[in-house]
Design a protein around this motif. Structure first.
Motif, PDB file in Angstrom:
ATOM      1  N   GLU A  56       0.780   7.314  -3.251  1.00 27.38           N
ATOM      2  CA  GLU A  56       1.433   6.046  -2.751  1.00 27.38           C
ATOM      3  C   GLU A  56       0.736   4.772  -3.160  1.00 27.38           C
ATOM      4  O   GLU A  56      -0.640   4.762  -2.953  1.00 27.38           O
ATOM      5  CB  GLU A  56       1.842   6.102  -1.244  1.00 27.38           C
ATOM      6  N   ALA A  57       1.598   3.855  -3.665  1.00 28.93           N
ATOM      7  CA  ALA A  57       0.902   2.661  -4.012  1.00 28.93           C
ATOM      8  C   ALA A  57       0.320   1.895  -3.044  1.00 28.93           C
ATOM      9  O   ALA A  57       0.745   2.100  -1.876  1.00 28.93           O
ATOM     10  CB  ALA A  57       1.837   1.681  -4.940  1.00 28.93           C
ATOM     11  N   ARG A  58      -0.868   1.111  -3.338  1.00 31.31           N
ATOM     12  CA  ARG A  58      -1.237   0.170  -2.424  1.00 31.31           C
ATOM     13  C   ARG A  58      -1.251  -1.239  -2.852  1.00 31.31           C
ATOM     14  O   ARG A  58      -0.899  -1.482  -4.004  1.00 31.31           O
ATOM     15  CB  ARG A  58      -2.949   0.653  -2.188  1.00 31.31           C
ATOM     16  N   ALA A  59      -1.475  -2.292  -2.064  1.00 29.29           N
ATOM     17  CA  ALA A  59      -1.469  -3.621  -2.223  1.00 29.29           C
ATOM     18  C   ALA A  59      -2.210  -3.951  -3.654  1.00 29.29           C
ATOM     19  O   ALA A  59      -1.831  -4.885  -4.186  1.00 29.29           O
ATOM     20  CB  ALA A  59      -1.772  -4.412  -0.984  1.00 29.29           C
ATOM     21  N   ASN A  60      -3.587  -3.361  -3.753  1.00 25.37           N
ATOM     22  CA  ASN A  60      -4.195  -3.885  -4.743  1.00 25.37           C
ATOM     23  C   ASN A  60      -3.801  -3.095  -6.196  1.00 25.37           C
ATOM     24  O   ASN A  60      -4.344  -3.457  -7.226  1.00 25.37           O
ATOM     25  CB  ASN A  60      -5.692  -3.465  -4.481  1.00 25.37           C
ATOM     26  N   ASP A  61      -2.579  -2.338  -6.313  1.00 28.82           N
ATOM     27  CA  ASP A  61      -2.229  -1.749  -7.489  1.00 28.82           C
ATOM     28  C   ASP A  61      -1.324  -2.633  -8.057  1.00 28.82           C
ATOM     29  O   ASP A  61      -0.706  -2.489  -9.182  1.00 28.82           O
ATOM     30  CB  ASP A  61      -1.686  -0.547  -7.176  1.00 28.82           C
ATOM     31  N   ARG A  62      -0.988  -3.948  -7.438  1.00 33.69           N
ATOM     32  CA  ARG A  62       0.015  -4.712  -8.164  1.00 33.69           C
ATOM     33  C   ARG A  62      -0.134  -5.179  -9.568  1.00 33.69           C
ATOM     34  O   ARG A  62       0.578  -5.042 -10.334  1.00 33.69           O
ATOM     35  CB  ARG A  62       0.466  -5.855  -7.038  1.00 33.69           C
ATOM     36  N   PRO A  63      -1.370  -5.647  -9.809  1.00 37.01           N
ATOM     37  CA  PRO A  63      -1.675  -6.034 -11.035  1.00 37.01           C
ATOM     38  C   PRO A  63      -1.393  -4.964 -12.083  1.00 37.01           C
ATOM     39  O   PRO A  63      -0.658  -4.961 -13.250  1.00 37.01           O
ATOM     40  CB  PRO A  63      -3.037  -6.591 -11.058  1.00 37.01           C
ATOM     41  N   ALA A  64      -1.702  -3.912 -11.823  1.00 35.06           N
ATOM     42  CA  ALA A  64      -1.741  -2.469 -12.511  1.00 35.06           C
ATOM     43  C   ALA A  64      -0.417  -2.258 -12.885  1.00 35.06           C
ATOM     44  O   ALA A  64       0.207  -1.895 -14.199  1.00 35.06           O
ATOM     45  CB  ALA A  64      -2.744  -1.494 -12.187  1.00 35.06           C
ATOM     46  N   ILE A  65       0.631  -2.307 -11.924  1.00 38.69           N
ATOM     47  CA  ILE A  65       1.894  -1.860 -12.029  1.00 38.69           C
ATOM     48  C   ILE A  65       2.649  -2.761 -12.946  1.00 38.69           C
ATOM     49  O   ILE A  65       3.453  -2.288 -13.591  1.00 38.69           O
ATOM     50  CB  ILE A  65       2.395  -1.919 -10.444  1.00 38.69           C
ATOM     51  N   ARG A  66       2.377  -4.079 -12.699  1.00 37.49           N
ATOM     52  CA  ARG A  66       3.046  -5.031 -13.521  1.00 37.49           C
ATOM     53  C   ARG A  66       2.598  -4.782 -15.026  1.00 37.49           C
ATOM     54  O   ARG A  66       3.455  -4.740 -15.850  1.00 37.49           O
ATOM     55  CB  ARG A  66       2.907  -6.264 -13.110  1.00 37.49           C
ATOM     56  N   ASP A  67       1.556  -4.448 -15.263  1.00 37.65           N
ATOM     57  CA  ASP A  67       0.974  -4.283 -16.651  1.00 37.65           C
ATOM     58  C   ASP A  67       1.495  -2.888 -17.184  1.00 37.65           C
ATOM     59  O   ASP A  67       1.967  -2.815 -18.673  1.00 37.65           O
ATOM     60  CB  ASP A  67      -0.543  -4.227 -16.605  1.00 37.65           C
ATOM     61  N   VAL A  68       1.625  -1.826 -16.489  1.00 40.06           N
ATOM     62  CA  VAL A  68       2.187  -0.582 -16.943  1.00 40.06           C
ATOM     63  C   VAL A  68       3.596  -0.740 -17.180  1.00 40.06           C
ATOM     64  O   VAL A  68       4.036  -0.463 -18.151  1.00 40.06           O
ATOM     65  CB  VAL A  68       1.882   0.437 -15.861  1.00 40.06           C
ATOM     66  N   ALA A  69       4.429  -1.718 -16.435  1.00 40.93           N
ATOM     67  CA  ALA A  69       5.807  -1.763 -16.372  1.00 40.93           C
ATOM     68  C   ALA A  69       5.985  -2.431 -17.854  1.00 40.93           C
ATOM     69  O   ALA A  69       6.887  -2.249 -18.429  1.00 40.93           O
ATOM     70  CB  ALA A  69       6.082  -2.498 -15.295  1.00 40.93           C
TER      71      ALA A  69
END
Length: 242
Positions: free
Chosen positions: A5-18
């Motif tokens: 499950e995603a965590r708060a500190n994954d947000r920059p990586a999630i945006r980059d992957v998207a």
């Protein structure tokens, strides 16, 4: 690879992957992609997504780096929809998407969403083929707004799960009727009843005449409805029926 499950500190990586995934998969204007990413995955939306019990955000991590994620939502009592499944282009062709899809499906099922649906833009040939290769069937089209422009979005579903009809028995147990899987009866069809929505274990048979459970079967496979007399002939040889 670890899927979690995603965590708060994954947000920059999630945006980059998207961003990288959409640039590789869709014939969209680069400014539209950037606008969409900012709208869908900005800090506030991601924070709300992580706190919402009806939203599921899973990430796939390789050597400590997030390289894929799935964005899903619970849309009904037992239906989960994969809104987006993004894999970094550098990690495609390594079954990353397939493993993430399976993990997402299992996670949704574990929280009660046994009916699975998936959405993908119509112009993403690879994404549409991905769902079709997983056995999902296109059941309709809708539109999604990307940076102010509407795009056609195909909706896929696991038809086997969609057609299962839940029925609560007198003892409180819930079973599932498959009205597209039937046995011929003397008066009306018998429909197969399963213990779970995944249709792996048969519970019994449902009489199509009086609409009730007809669970009695003898050793030869003969089914009899005690209410109306509807019967299925034995499926195995037995001297009593010669």
């Amino acid at each position: 690879m670890e899927i979690r499950e995603a965590r708060a500190n994954d947000r920059p990586a999630i945006r980059d992957v998207a961003r990288r995934s959409m640039q590789a998969s869709y014939s969209l204007d680069p400014t539209a992609i950037i606008g969409a990413i900012e709208e869908w995955y900005d800090e506030n939306r991601l924070r709300n997504l992580l706190e919402d019990d009806d939203k599921v955000l899973l990430v796939a991590e390789h050597k400590g780096q997030v390289v894929a994620f799935s964005d899903s939502v619970i849309t009904g009592e037992s239906t989960g929809e994969i809104l987006w499944l993004h894999v970094d282009p550098d990690y495609r062709g390594e079954d990353m998407g397939l493993d993430l899809f399976k993990a997402t499906r299992n996670h949704l099922a574990s929280i009660g969403a046994g009916n699975l649906r998936g959405r993908v833009l119509a112009d993403n040939a690879g994404g549409n083929a991905f769902y079709e290769n997983r056995g999902l069937v296109k059941i309709g089209e809708e539109t999604v707004d990307i940076d102010g422009t509407p795009y056609v979005e195909n909706v896929y579903a696991e038809v086997e799960a969609e057609r299962m009809e839940p029925v609560e028995l007198d003892d409180g147990e819930t079973v599932f009727i498959d009205r597209e899987n039937e046995e011929t009866g003397s008066i009306a069809p018998f429909y197969i009843v399963y213990t779970e929505r995944d249709a792996e274990d048969i519970y019994g048979y449902w009489c199509g005449k009086c609409d009730q459970l007809a669970n009695a079967m003898d050793a030869s496979g003969r089914i009899q409805c005690d209410e109306c007399g509807n019967a299925r002939k034995p499926t195995r040889w037995d001297a009593a029926y010669l």
